[in-house]
Scaffold this motif. Structure first.
Motif, mmCIF file in Angstrom:
data_model
loop_
_atom_site.group_PDB
_atom_site.id
_atom_site.type_symbol
_atom_site.label_atom_id
_atom_site.label_comp_id
_atom_site.label_asym_id
_atom_site.label_seq_id
_atom_site.Cartn_x
_atom_site.Cartn_y
_atom_site.Cartn_z
ATOM 1 N N PHE A 127 10.604 9.677 7.712
ATOM 2 C CA PHE A 127 9.519 9.511 6.741
ATOM 3 C C PHE A 127 8.351 8.777 7.388
ATOM 4 N N TYR A 128 8.645 7.680 8.080
ATOM 5 C CA TYR A 128 7.577 6.897 8.703
ATOM 6 C C TYR A 128 6.945 7.644 9.883
ATOM 7 N N GLU A 129 7.707 8.468 10.567
ATOM 8 C CA GLU A 129 7.144 9.252 11.666
ATOM 9 C C GLU A 129 6.176 10.319 11.162
ATOM 10 N N LYS A 130 6.412 10.829 9.967
ATOM 11 C CA LYS A 130 5.561 11.884 9.405
ATOM 12 C C LYS A 130 4.279 11.343 8.779
ATOM 13 N N LEU A 131 4.215 10.049 8.542
ATOM 14 C CA LEU A 131 3.007 9.456 7.959
ATOM 15 C C LEU A 131 1.847 9.537 8.947
ATOM 16 N N PRO A 132 0.616 9.560 8.436
ATOM 17 C CA PRO A 132 -0.531 9.505 9.342
ATOM 18 C C PRO A 132 -0.519 8.179 10.107
ATOM 19 N N LYS A 133 -1.048 8.211 11.310
ATOM 20 C CA LYS A 133 -1.117 7.007 12.128
ATOM 21 C C LYS A 133 -2.072 5.995 11.490
ATOM 22 N N PRO A 134 -1.847 4.704 11.734
ATOM 23 C CA PRO A 134 -2.706 3.673 11.138
ATOM 24 C C PRO A 134 -4.195 3.870 11.428
ATOM 25 N N THR A 135 -4.538 4.344 12.613
ATOM 26 C CA THR A 135 -5.956 4.552 12.919
ATOM 27 C C THR A 135 -6.556 5.648 12.046
ATOM 28 N N ILE A 140 -5.500 6.452 8.992
ATOM 29 C CA ILE A 140 -5.600 5.901 7.639
ATOM 30 C C ILE A 140 -6.820 4.990 7.541
ATOM 31 N N ALA A 141 -7.012 4.124 8.545
ATOM 32 C CA ALA A 141 -8.148 3.203 8.539
ATOM 33 C C ALA A 141 -9.466 3.961 8.594
ATOM 34 N N THR A 142 -9.537 5.007 9.398
ATOM 35 C CA THR A 142 -10.759 5.805 9.496
ATOM 36 C C THR A 142 -11.068 6.464 8.160
ATOM 37 N N GLN A 143 -10.051 6.986 7.498
ATOM 38 C CA GLN A 143 -10.252 7.626 6.205
ATOM 39 C C GLN A 143 -10.718 6.613 5.166
ATOM 40 N N GLU A 144 -10.136 5.437 5.175
ATOM 41 C CA GLU A 144 -10.567 4.390 4.252
ATOM 42 C C GLU A 144 -12.026 4.026 4.501
ATOM 43 N N TYR A 145 -12.432 3.959 5.760
ATOM 44 C CA TYR A 145 -13.818 3.632 6.102
ATOM 45 C C TYR A 145 -14.763 4.723 5.602
ATOM 46 N N MET A 202 0.842 -1.184 0.000
ATOM 47 C CA MET A 202 0.000 0.000 0.000
ATOM 48 C C MET A 202 0.881 1.239 0.000
ATOM 49 N N ASP A 203 0.492 2.222 -0.749
ATOM 50 C CA ASP A 203 1.257 3.460 -0.813
ATOM 51 C C ASP A 203 0.660 4.459 0.167
ATOM 52 N N TYR A 204 1.343 4.663 1.266
ATOM 53 C CA TYR A 204 0.823 5.527 2.324
ATOM 54 C C TYR A 204 0.993 7.004 2.005
ATOM 55 N N LYS A 205 1.836 7.313 1.018
ATOM 56 C CA LYS A 205 2.014 8.711 0.622
ATOM 57 C C LYS A 205 0.779 9.253 -0.081
ATOM 58 N N LYS A 206 -0.005 8.377 -0.694
ATOM 59 C CA LYS A 206 -1.155 8.814 -1.482
ATOM 60 C C LYS A 206 -2.457 8.862 -0.685
ATOM 61 N N THR A 207 -2.411 8.580 0.598
ATOM 62 C CA THR A 207 -3.623 8.563 1.403
ATOM 63 C C THR A 207 -4.118 9.988 1.682
ATOM 64 N N ASN A 208 -5.414 10.121 1.803
ATOM 65 C CA ASN A 208 -6.018 11.417 2.113
ATOM 66 C C ASN A 208 -6.203 11.606 3.608
ATOM 67 N N ALA A 209 -5.670 10.715 4.392
ATOM 68 C CA ALA A 209 -5.847 10.769 5.836
ATOM 69 C C ALA A 209 -5.146 12.002 6.408
ATOM 70 N N PRO A 210 -5.781 12.633 7.395
ATOM 71 C CA PRO A 210 -5.152 13.796 8.028
ATOM 72 C C PRO A 210 -3.955 13.365 8.866
ATOM 73 N N LEU A 211 -3.018 14.278 9.074
ATOM 74 C CA LEU A 211 -1.849 13.972 9.893
ATOM 75 C C LEU A 211 -2.158 14.102 11.377
ATOM 76 N N ASN A 212 -3.166 14.876 11.704
ATOM 77 C CA ASN A 212 -3.550 15.086 13.096
ATOM 78 C C ASN A 212 -4.917 14.480 13.362
ATOM 79 N N THR A 213 -5.167 14.165 14.605
ATOM 80 C CA THR A 213 -6.443 13.582 15.002
ATOM 81 C C THR A 213 -7.560 14.600 14.824
#
Length: 111
Positions: A77-85, A87-92, A1-12
């Motif tokens: 790079f991995y620290e700057k990615l959105p958290k898995p929760t 990303i999952a919320t955005q996918e939902y 999965m390409d996490y760079k292309k996700t629309n998930a926010p970086l902050n809660t």
């Protein structure tokens, strides 16, 4: 999965769980679906990170300084990615998750 292309926010962000539960009809089920997907994403990300850092496992003393910089860049790079929760919320929210409840399926068949 390409996490760079996700629309998930970086902050809660605060979410309306009642509105999010419209797909399932149950807030608890919605949270379980998002939680399970978040765990899957976390495992994928961890494997990917370990794979990248494995290249640096055997180092000589002279090369250690230059490789350490590369390790730091990968970690950042991995620290700057959105958290898995997130990303999952955005996918939902974007209806990108497939989920099924076997108990509900059995109940429908028995009715």
């Amino acid at each position: 999965m390409d996490y760079k292309k996700t629309n998930a926010p970086l902050n809660t962000e605060t979410r309306d769980m009642i509105a999010m539960a419209e797909q399932t009809g149950n807030v608890y089920e919605t949270v379980c679906i998002i939680g399970k997907r978040a765990n899957q994403i976390a495992v994928e990300m961890k494997k990917e990170l370990e794979k990248k850092l494995q290249e640096f496992a055997s180092t000589d003393n002279l090369e250690e300084v230059s490789e350490n910089r590369e390790q730091i860049e990968i970690s950042r790079f991995y620290e700057k990615l959105p958290k898995p929760t997130l990303i999952a919320t955005q996918e939902y929210i974007e209806h990108k998750l497939y989920f099924a409840n076997p108990a509900k399926e059995r109940d429908r068949l028995n009715d």
